[in-house]
Design a protein around this motif. Sequence first.
Motif, PDB file in Angstrom:
ATOM      1  N   LYS A  97       2.874  -0.422  -0.634  1.00 41.78           N
ATOM      2  CA  LYS A  97       3.286  -0.070   0.745  1.00 41.78           C
ATOM      3  C   LYS A  97       1.715   0.201   1.636  1.00 41.78           C
ATOM      4  CE  LYS A  97       7.777   1.442  -0.265  1.00 41.78           C
ATOM      5  NZ  LYS A  97       8.779   1.279   0.509  1.00 41.78           N
ATOM      6  N   VAL A  98       1.988   0.100   2.947  1.00 41.33           N
ATOM      7  CA  VAL A  98       0.947   0.343   3.855  1.00 41.33           C
ATOM      8  C   VAL A  98       0.979   2.106   4.394  1.00 41.33           C
ATOM      9  CG1 VAL A  98       0.049  -0.241   6.059  1.00 41.33           C
ATOM     10  CG2 VAL A  98       1.124  -2.017   4.751  1.00 41.33           C
ATOM     11  N   ASP A  99      -0.188   2.657   3.869  1.00 43.01           N
ATOM     12  CA  ASP A  99      -0.296   3.998   4.198  1.00 43.01           C
ATOM     13  C   ASP A  99      -0.802   3.986   5.783  1.00 43.01           C
ATOM     14  OD1 ASP A  99       0.536   4.860   1.898  1.00 43.01           O
ATOM     15  OD2 ASP A  99      -1.266   5.454   1.116  1.00 43.01           O
ATOM     16  N   VAL A 100      -0.704   4.956   6.447  1.00 43.83           N
ATOM     17  CA  VAL A 100      -0.869   5.113   7.829  1.00 43.83           C
ATOM     18  C   VAL A 100      -1.842   6.196   8.304  1.00 43.83           C
ATOM     19  CG1 VAL A 100      -0.237   5.057  10.122  1.00 43.83           C
ATOM     20  CG2 VAL A 100       1.131   3.594   8.517  1.00 43.83           C
ATOM     21  N   VAL A 101      -3.007   6.069   9.037  1.00 43.73           N
ATOM     22  CA  VAL A 101      -3.407   7.313   9.354  1.00 43.73           C
ATOM     23  C   VAL A 101      -3.484   7.247  10.906  1.00 43.73           C
ATOM     24  CG1 VAL A 101      -5.688   8.275  10.137  1.00 43.73           C
ATOM     25  CG2 VAL A 101      -5.090   7.781   7.580  1.00 43.73           C
TER      26      VAL A 101
ATOM     27  N   TYR B 143      -8.565   2.381  -1.004  1.00 42.27           N
ATOM     28  CA  TYR B 143      -7.781   1.443  -0.558  1.00 42.27           C
ATOM     29  C   TYR B 143      -8.682   0.023  -0.753  1.00 42.27           C
ATOM     30  CZ  TYR B 143      -4.701   4.712   1.387  1.00 42.27           C
ATOM     31  OH  TYR B 143      -3.585   5.497   1.457  1.00 42.27           O
ATOM     32  N   ASN B 144      -7.878  -1.038  -0.579  1.00 40.11           N
ATOM     33  CA  ASN B 144      -8.495  -2.415  -0.791  1.00 40.11           C
ATOM     34  C   ASN B 144      -8.730  -2.902   0.804  1.00 40.11           C
ATOM     35  OD1 ASN B 144      -6.341  -2.660  -3.218  1.00 40.11           O
ATOM     36  ND2 ASN B 144      -8.427  -2.826  -3.631  1.00 40.11           N
ATOM     37  N   VAL B 145      -7.831  -2.561   1.503  1.00 41.01           N
ATOM     38  CA  VAL B 145      -7.674  -3.109   2.900  1.00 41.01           C
ATOM     39  C   VAL B 145      -7.770  -2.010   3.932  1.00 41.01           C
ATOM     40  CG1 VAL B 145      -6.416  -4.665   4.318  1.00 41.01           C
ATOM     41  CG2 VAL B 145      -6.439  -4.928   1.904  1.00 41.01           C
ATOM     42  N   ILE B 146      -8.421  -1.887   5.085  1.00 40.94           N
ATOM     43  CA  ILE B 146      -8.375  -1.093   6.088  1.00 40.94           C
ATOM     44  C   ILE B 146      -8.037  -2.121   7.371  1.00 40.94           C
ATOM     45  CG2 ILE B 146      -9.219   0.735   7.450  1.00 40.94           C
ATOM     46  CD1 ILE B 146      -8.942   1.615   4.422  1.00 40.94           C
ATOM     47  N   ALA B 147      -7.025  -1.550   8.221  1.00 46.03           N
ATOM     48  CA  ALA B 147      -6.349  -2.419   9.207  1.00 46.03           C
ATOM     49  C   ALA B 147      -6.227  -1.887  10.444  1.00 46.03           C
ATOM     50  CB  ALA B 147      -5.430  -3.026   8.889  1.00 46.03           C
TER      51      ALA B 147
ATOM     52  N   LEU C 140       0.048  -7.018  -0.280  1.00 43.16           N
ATOM     53  CA  LEU C 140       0.861  -6.086  -0.697  1.00 43.16           C
ATOM     54  C   LEU C 140       1.551  -6.683  -1.772  1.00 43.16           C
ATOM     55  CD1 LEU C 140       2.671  -4.757   2.475  1.00 43.16           C
ATOM     56  CD2 LEU C 140       1.191  -3.686   1.101  1.00 43.16           C
ATOM     57  N   LEU C 141       1.999  -7.865  -1.753  1.00 43.39           N
ATOM     58  CA  LEU C 141       2.527  -8.560  -3.001  1.00 43.39           C
ATOM     59  C   LEU C 141       1.641  -8.490  -4.298  1.00 43.39           C
ATOM     60  CD1 LEU C 141       4.440 -11.348  -1.448  1.00 43.39           C
ATOM     61  CD2 LEU C 141       5.466  -9.522  -2.540  1.00 43.39           C
ATOM     62  N   ALA C 142       0.490  -8.700  -3.820  1.00 41.86           N
ATOM     63  CA  ALA C 142      -0.650  -8.682  -4.775  1.00 41.86           C
ATOM     64  C   ALA C 142      -1.185  -7.357  -5.564  1.00 41.86           C
ATOM     65  CB  ALA C 142      -1.857  -9.685  -4.378  1.00 41.86           C
ATOM     66  N   GLY C 143      -0.163  -6.442  -4.821  1.00 35.86           N
ATOM     67  CA  GLY C 143      -0.631  -4.879  -5.623  1.00 35.86           C
ATOM     68  C   GLY C 143      -1.737  -4.454  -4.957  1.00 35.86           C
ATOM     69  N   GLN C 144      -2.187  -4.920  -3.709  1.00 33.71           N
ATOM     70  CA  GLN C 144      -3.492  -4.294  -3.057  1.00 33.71           C
ATOM     71  C   GLN C 144      -2.948  -2.952  -2.293  1.00 33.71           C
ATOM     72  OE1 GLN C 144      -6.052  -6.726  -1.259  1.00 33.71           O
ATOM     73  NE2 GLN C 144      -6.541  -7.779  -2.845  1.00 33.71           N
ATOM     74  N   THR C 145      -3.807  -2.256  -2.095  1.00 33.77           N
ATOM     75  CA  THR C 145      -3.698  -0.981  -1.259  1.00 33.77           C
ATOM     76  C   THR C 145      -4.154  -1.192   0.262  1.00 33.77           C
ATOM     77  OG1 THR C 145      -5.634  -0.023  -2.110  1.00 33.77           O
ATOM     78  CG2 THR C 145      -3.572   0.666  -3.116  1.00 33.77           C
ATOM     79  N   ILE C 146      -3.501  -0.808   0.925  1.00 32.88           N
ATOM     80  CA  ILE C 146      -3.845  -0.897   2.613  1.00 32.88           C
ATOM     81  C   ILE C 146      -3.583   0.297   3.441  1.00 32.88           C
ATOM     82  CG2 ILE C 146      -3.167  -2.274   4.884  1.00 32.88           C
ATOM     83  CD1 ILE C 146      -2.122  -4.373   2.947  1.00 32.88           C
TER      84      ILE C 146
END
Length: 421
Positions: free
Chosen positions: A2-6, A27-31, A211-217
């Motif tokens: 899932k995508v966590d949000v700040v 996290y792997n990705v910050i967006a 997300l499908l590859a199991g990365q954290t965002i």
Amino acid sequence: MKVDVVLGLQWGDEGKGKVVDVLTPNYNVIARFQGGPNAGHTLIFNGEKYVLHTIPSGIFRSEVSNIIGNGVVIDPLILMDEIAKLRQSGKVIDARNLKIAKKAHLILPTHRVLDAASENAKGKAKIGSTLKGIGPTYMDKTGRNGLRVGDLLSGKFEERYTALKTKHLDMIATYNFEFDITEYEGKWLNAVEELKKFDIIDSEHYVNDALLAGQTILAEGAQGSLLDIDFGTYPFVTSSNTVCAGVCTGLGVAPTSIGNVYGIFKAYCTRVGSGPFPTELFDADGDAMCDVGREIGSTTGRRRRCGWLDMVALKYSVMINGVSKLIMMKCDVLNDFDTIKIATGYKIGGVVTDKFPYECSDDIEPIYTSLKGWKCDLAECKTYEQFPSELKDYIKYIEDATGVPVSIVSIGPDREETIIR
Ligand code: GDP
Ligand code: IMO
Ligand code: MG
């Protein structure tokens, strides 16, 4: 995954940059999903201070992929200046750690002029915009006239740029407003050439594949919920959806893909620019918050207005965003206060309510409850257990009122000055 949000629960500047930096190792990705260079996110570590405007706050941790999402508006010149400054301080920025959405809209030099001309025409009713061209750029986006990053690669960019600029010049001519964009435009067009060398991606595919590859965002909000175009103190707001729903449109993720929502608030309130602020202080307490908290805008250098924590507004923001964890910032700023107040209701026209109203007008009288201050330095506290009982009571009060746990408490601007429960 899932995508966590700040995201910020007040009027911006809650400390989102610091918190994203603290959470990034998970996290792997910050967006970034909305806003643009109106944001100023401060990070302090190893004795150095950095302020980011368009680049996500994960940029200082290696191995993390930072995405400027489709919901963001980009001024290429400001972005390239930001990158140049980071490179000067030794940071490597390349396709590996920075990716830019094709669908993100571009802030043109004439958008900035339109912003300034419109504010100027409003006189006393001005929004107090950062004048970065945010409003006019989002207007062109929803008006279906905008230019997107992907257009830079289309071969028709010059033609489209000239057409939109001409349209803007006609609009500016209706204002009595003098301007000269020659120098800015020259630098802006050079920056556009630089921008083309970056990794320009279909960010919605990138994010969903990750997300499908199991990365954290982790999605990093800009501004705050009370500046949201729909739910903020309209018209004194910014032009994007700063609330959690903005993550779905600003990154292309489904609502079912949202995970933890971290809602950030200061232990008091601040606001920069115009607009209603029910708990604003005009006394020594407000001055103390401003001075001790160094409440000077990170983007415009303006003094921020300060006031007590507003539970009516905080509960509203928690509701709109579905906040699952609260993060309280800048507790240290209240170290010297004998008494700390919290607004628990508003009296409007003789009627008391705890619901955030349609319009925050001047006739709102906040109803306060008072708690005892902790009157000590928090610098020695390394765990929640070491907090003075009065601070624990303050936290408990907020948790009871909102129904949400306070999971992180910040007691200073440095990365290290963070207590995770
Ligand atoms: P953002 O826009 O939400 O990222 O917040 P800003 O960076 O604009 O403003 C927050 C300011 O508060 C910055 O100057 C931070 O360095 C500072 N700050 C963050 N957390 C704390 C804290 O716990 N205590 C103090 N004293 N300052 C903090
Ligand atoms: P971060 O991300 C605080 C305010 C401006 C103005 C209004 C509209 O650092 O929290 P705009 O430039 O969007 O047209 O301005 O919103 N504002 C912010 N205030 N923090 C910000 O961002 C802000 N971005 C915009 O002061 O009142
Ligand atoms: Mg800021």
